[in-house]
Design an enzyme around this catalytic site. Structure first.
Site, PDB file in Angstrom:
ATOM      1  N   GLU A   1       0.847  -1.189   0.147  1.00 50.48           N
ATOM      2  CA  GLU A   1       0.008  -0.170   0.109  1.00 50.48           C
ATOM      3  C   GLU A   1       0.875   1.264   0.137  1.00 50.48           C
ATOM      4  O   GLU A   1       0.495   2.398   0.101  1.00 50.48           O
ATOM      5  CB  GLU A   1      -0.836  -0.042   1.107  1.00 50.48           C
ATOM      6  CG  GLU A   1      -2.332  -0.668   0.730  1.00 50.48           C
ATOM      7  CD  GLU A   1      -2.020  -2.101   0.820  1.00 50.48           C
ATOM      8  OE1 GLU A   1      -1.456  -2.897   1.199  1.00 50.48           O
ATOM      9  OE2 GLU A   1      -2.878  -2.862  -0.524  1.00 50.48           O
TER      10      GLU A   1
ATOM     11  N   ASN B   1      -0.812  -7.500  -3.765  1.00 51.14           N
ATOM     12  CA  ASN B   1      -1.299  -6.690  -4.853  1.00 51.14           C
ATOM     13  C   ASN B   1      -0.186  -5.986  -5.698  1.00 51.14           C
ATOM     14  O   ASN B   1       0.774  -5.705  -5.025  1.00 51.14           O
ATOM     15  CB  ASN B   1      -2.367  -5.681  -4.518  1.00 51.14           C
ATOM     16  CG  ASN B   1      -1.816  -4.622  -3.585  1.00 51.14           C
ATOM     17  OD1 ASN B   1      -1.474  -4.855  -2.389  1.00 51.14           O
ATOM     18  ND2 ASN B   1      -1.474  -3.252  -4.243  1.00 51.14           N
TER      19      ASN B   1
ATOM     20  N   ASP C   1      -7.259  -5.079  -5.221  1.00 51.86           N
ATOM     21  CA  ASP C   1      -6.553  -5.538  -4.257  1.00 51.86           C
ATOM     22  C   ASP C   1      -6.814  -6.695  -3.726  1.00 51.86           C
ATOM     23  O   ASP C   1      -6.987  -7.015  -2.427  1.00 51.86           O
ATOM     24  CB  ASP C   1      -6.872  -4.287  -3.078  1.00 51.86           C
ATOM     25  CG  ASP C   1      -5.776  -4.449  -1.777  1.00 51.86           C
ATOM     26  OD1 ASP C   1      -4.679  -5.147  -2.042  1.00 51.86           O
ATOM     27  OD2 ASP C   1      -6.072  -4.415  -0.628  1.00 51.86           O
TER      28      ASP C   1
ATOM     29  N   ARG D   1      -8.341 -14.323  -1.798  1.00 51.97           N
ATOM     30  CA  ARG D   1      -9.134 -13.269  -1.485  1.00 51.97           C
ATOM     31  C   ARG D   1     -10.348 -12.925  -2.686  1.00 51.97           C
ATOM     32  O   ARG D   1     -11.203 -12.358  -2.257  1.00 51.97           O
ATOM     33  CB  ARG D   1      -8.134 -11.924  -1.511  1.00 51.97           C
ATOM     34  CG  ARG D   1      -7.568 -11.981   0.004  1.00 51.97           C
ATOM     35  CD  ARG D   1      -7.545 -10.653   0.563  1.00 51.97           C
ATOM     36  NE  ARG D   1      -7.283  -9.321   0.146  1.00 51.97           N
ATOM     37  CZ  ARG D   1      -6.202  -8.368   0.502  1.00 51.97           C
ATOM     38  NH1 ARG D   1      -5.526  -8.772   1.412  1.00 51.97           N
ATOM     39  NH2 ARG D   1      -6.175  -7.224   0.253  1.00 51.97           N
TER      40      ARG D   1
ATOM     41  N   TRP E   1     -12.359 -13.741  11.310  1.00 59.01           N
ATOM     42  CA  TRP E   1     -10.828 -13.311  11.151  1.00 59.01           C
ATOM     43  C   TRP E   1      -9.738 -14.104  11.678  1.00 59.01           C
ATOM     44  O   TRP E   1      -8.502 -13.769  11.942  1.00 59.01           O
ATOM     45  CB  TRP E   1     -10.719 -11.740  11.616  1.00 59.01           C
ATOM     46  CG  TRP E   1      -9.786 -10.895  10.885  1.00 59.01           C
ATOM     47  CD1 TRP E   1      -8.579 -10.542  11.263  1.00 59.01           C
ATOM     48  CD2 TRP E   1      -9.905 -10.431   9.428  1.00 59.01           C
ATOM     49  NE1 TRP E   1      -7.758  -9.825  10.542  1.00 59.01           N
ATOM     50  CE2 TRP E   1      -8.814  -9.818   9.278  1.00 59.01           C
ATOM     51  CE3 TRP E   1     -10.802 -10.548   8.527  1.00 59.01           C
ATOM     52  CZ2 TRP E   1      -8.370  -9.222   7.861  1.00 59.01           C
ATOM     53  CZ3 TRP E   1     -10.630 -10.117   7.391  1.00 59.01           C
ATOM     54  CH2 TRP E   1      -9.420  -9.404   6.994  1.00 59.01           C
TER      55      TRP E   1
HETATM   56 CA    CA Z   1      -3.062  -4.980  -0.561  1.00 57.48          CA
END
Ligand code: CA
Ligand code: CA
Length: 586
Positions: free
Chosen positions: A201, A278, A320, A343, A489
């Protein structure tokens, strides 16, 4: 006669010497490789160097789990709590567990008494993206290894908690941080400690690094993004892929691809499996092409750091969908396979010898970004589900927004799934949610967020987000699913007792029947669970252990979903459970 006696004497001396030296040298690589089958300890992330999270222990089972009760609870303490995502290591009656803010604890496994505590001093200006969490330590010899939020790898003496060595993995001011469990693997250079880092990021470039376990010196480094050159024994080695083959212009220079979740190892094919985050920035219009190996899995040769094969789950990612999730080796139908739940909402089965696609299917519901997978496992895109190019908007500042399922927090995120050798099923902690997503202009600046996107995560169902799914990797069937109101989670543990253990943000540790998903036991621990449970045997009893403490990425990034879990209280403790003595004896 004399000779054979001499041989016998020599043999017995050798045996004694070997056992003495074994205990002096502590945990060996061989101990790590056979961790799953040794019930008295938990030496690897995943209770198994392949990451299966399956225990052959069956003393706690479907018939008696209803009587499971707490043994002791240990408080991590400190004024700040936040998410506790670590799996503990258990060796020689000592639990080694990491906690938020780069802390490590050694705890007497029998009594819950602290032996030592280590806290790494963190500088101002660290840039962890997704809470101040840590996912666990590694063990080898007489050392405990873990990484810090300012991207240092630290080796501690396991008896005292004193620092043996410390190495910097990346510049925290540029956005490097570390939250994964280091992986220790055999190689021709001796045992290596293997790490990735976080930071996509912020436009860092991901590498997988392997170091000498005694000194921390770098043995090899492998960039995950095409165009960058690796190193081997202090010299440049080879380029990852070909420059500009799947990346335009200079974009690969800040191309992301953080291997932030660590990896697994397959002793059978002698490969390290790592997931790659990503490609940066999120705004995909700035980087036409597949952007290898962003959002992919790579298999590395531990001797050289070369990539044996790569498989991109989301080529040219626009959402992402980090491809970091764990790759778990398993065998079925005489084939050497590996599975991963992405994901992006799809479950993949690969031939782990060469990375070829074997089978894939959706495990998340209502996926919008792709219609499915083609025969090679490449997504069949819904092209209009990419957020629009800001350059094509009226003011050039905000591209056309889209609603996408799953959200970037994923059909499954960091919480590890488990495989059961008993049922042949994978137990996937999944979430059903979507996001409003739009692109914005962005350019790289050291230490600044490098997204070029805005978003709001939203639930897609009224009654739940979390869904623990039992997945048949061969048929692609979801055998059962158990809903949970809040997003799941924490990770999963499966056992030969026919059980699946997992925790919820609402604070429950639960045990389900692995075959049917029927809930057989639950216990309220007082704060949310975002860590995987583990199990081991101690003095003839089976113990279940888990770290407690609500936090992680959901409260920070979850948008409208974060509002639905605002009432959940923080905490920070380690719990153990066992059967009452009378029952355990039956
Ligand atoms: Ca990411
Ligand atoms: Ca073990």
């Amino acid at each position: 006669m004399r000779l054979s006696r001499a041989i016998l004497a020599a043999a017995s001396i050798f045996t004694i010497a070997a056992s003495t030296s074994a205990s002096a040298e502590g945990v060996t690589v061989d101990d790590l490789l056979k961790d799953q089958s040794t019930a008295g300890d938990v030496l690897t992330n995943g209770q198994d160097i392949r990451g299966q999270r399956y225990s052959p222990l069956d003393k706690i089972n479907t018939t008696n789990v209803a009587s499971l009760a707490p043994a002791w609870v240990f408080q991590y303490g400190g004024e700040k709590q936040r998410g506790q995502e670590a799996q503990a290591i258990v060796s020689d009656g000592v639990i080694y567990v990491t906690a938020s803010y780069s802390r490590v604890y050694a705890i007497d496994a029998k009594t819950g008494t602290e032996i030592w505590q280590y806290e790494s001093r963190l500088p101002e200006g660290i840039l962890p993206c997704c809470d101040v969490i840590n996912r666990g330590a590694a063990i080898l010899g007489n050392k405990i290894y873990f990484g810090t939020l300012d991207a240092q790898l630290v080796a501690l003496d396991k008896k005292t908690g004193k620092v043996a060595w410390r190495k910097r993995m990346g510049d925290f001011k540029a956005g490097f941080s570390y939250s994964a469990t280091p992986l220790i693997v055999p190689s021709k250079h001796g045992p290596l400690i293997v790490t990735g880092t976080s930071g996509s990021e912020f436009g860092i470039v991901g590498t997988v690094d392997a170091r000498n376990v005694e000194t921390g010196e770098l043995v090899w480094s492998r960039p995950t993004i095409e165009g960058h050159v690796g190193t081997l024994l202090g010299k440049p080695s080879t380029m990852t892929g070909k420059k500009n083959e799947s990346w335009p212009g200079d974009m690969w220079k800040w191309g992301g691809g953080a291997a932030w979740l660590g990896g697994t190892y397959d002793p059978d094919t002698k490969q390290i499996f790592m997931g790659v985050g990503n490609p940066a920035p999120w705004n995909s219009h700035l980087r036409p092409g597949d952007n290898k190996w962003g959002c992919g899995r790579i298999a590395l040769n531990p001797d050289t750091g070369e990539i044996n094969w790569g498989f991109q789950t989301t080529p040219h990612d626009g959402w992402d969908y980090d491809g970091v999730n764990e790759v778990i080796s398993f065998d079925a139908g005489g084939k050497k396979l590996a599975a991963t739940a992405d994901r992006n909402g799809f479950f993949y089965v690969l031939d782990r010898t060469n990375g070829k696609f074997v089978n894939g299917f959706a495990f998340a519901e209502n996926i919008t970004w792709a219609k499915g997978l083609d025969k090679n496992g490449r997504p069949i895109y819904n092209k209009d589900n990419y957020p629009g190019d800001p350059k094509k908007s009226k003011d050039g500042k905000k591209g056309k927004g889209v609603f996408v399922v799953p959200s970037f927090l994923g059909g499954k995120n960091q919480m590890p799934m488990a495989y059961s050798q008993q049922t042949g099923l994978f137990y996937v902690p999944s979430n059903e949610w979507g996001m409003d997503l739009w692109n914005e202009p962005v350019s790289y600046k050291k230490g600044a967020a490098y997204l070029g996107a805005g978003f709001t995560i939203k639930p897609i169902f009224k009654d739940h987000i979390g869904s623990l799914k039992a997945v048949d990797p061969i048929s692609g069937k979801i055998v059962w699913a158990v809903k949970n109101k809040a997003p799941l989670w924490g990770g999963i543990l499966s056992t030969a007792g026919g059980l699946v253990f997992y925790g919820t943000p609402e604070g429950y540790l639960k045990a389900l029947d692995a075959k049917t998903g029927k809930e057989l036991w639950k216990f309220q621990t007082g704060s949310g669970i975002v860590a995987p449970p583990t199990t081991w045997e101690q003095d003839g009893e089976q113990i279940i252990g888990v770290s407690i403490g609500w936090g992680g990425a959901v409260p920070l990034w979850g948008g409208e979903v974060a509002k639905t879990v605002k009432h959940l209280n923080q905490g920070s403790s380690y719990w153990t459970f066992k059967l009452p003595k009378k029952m355990a004896a039956n």
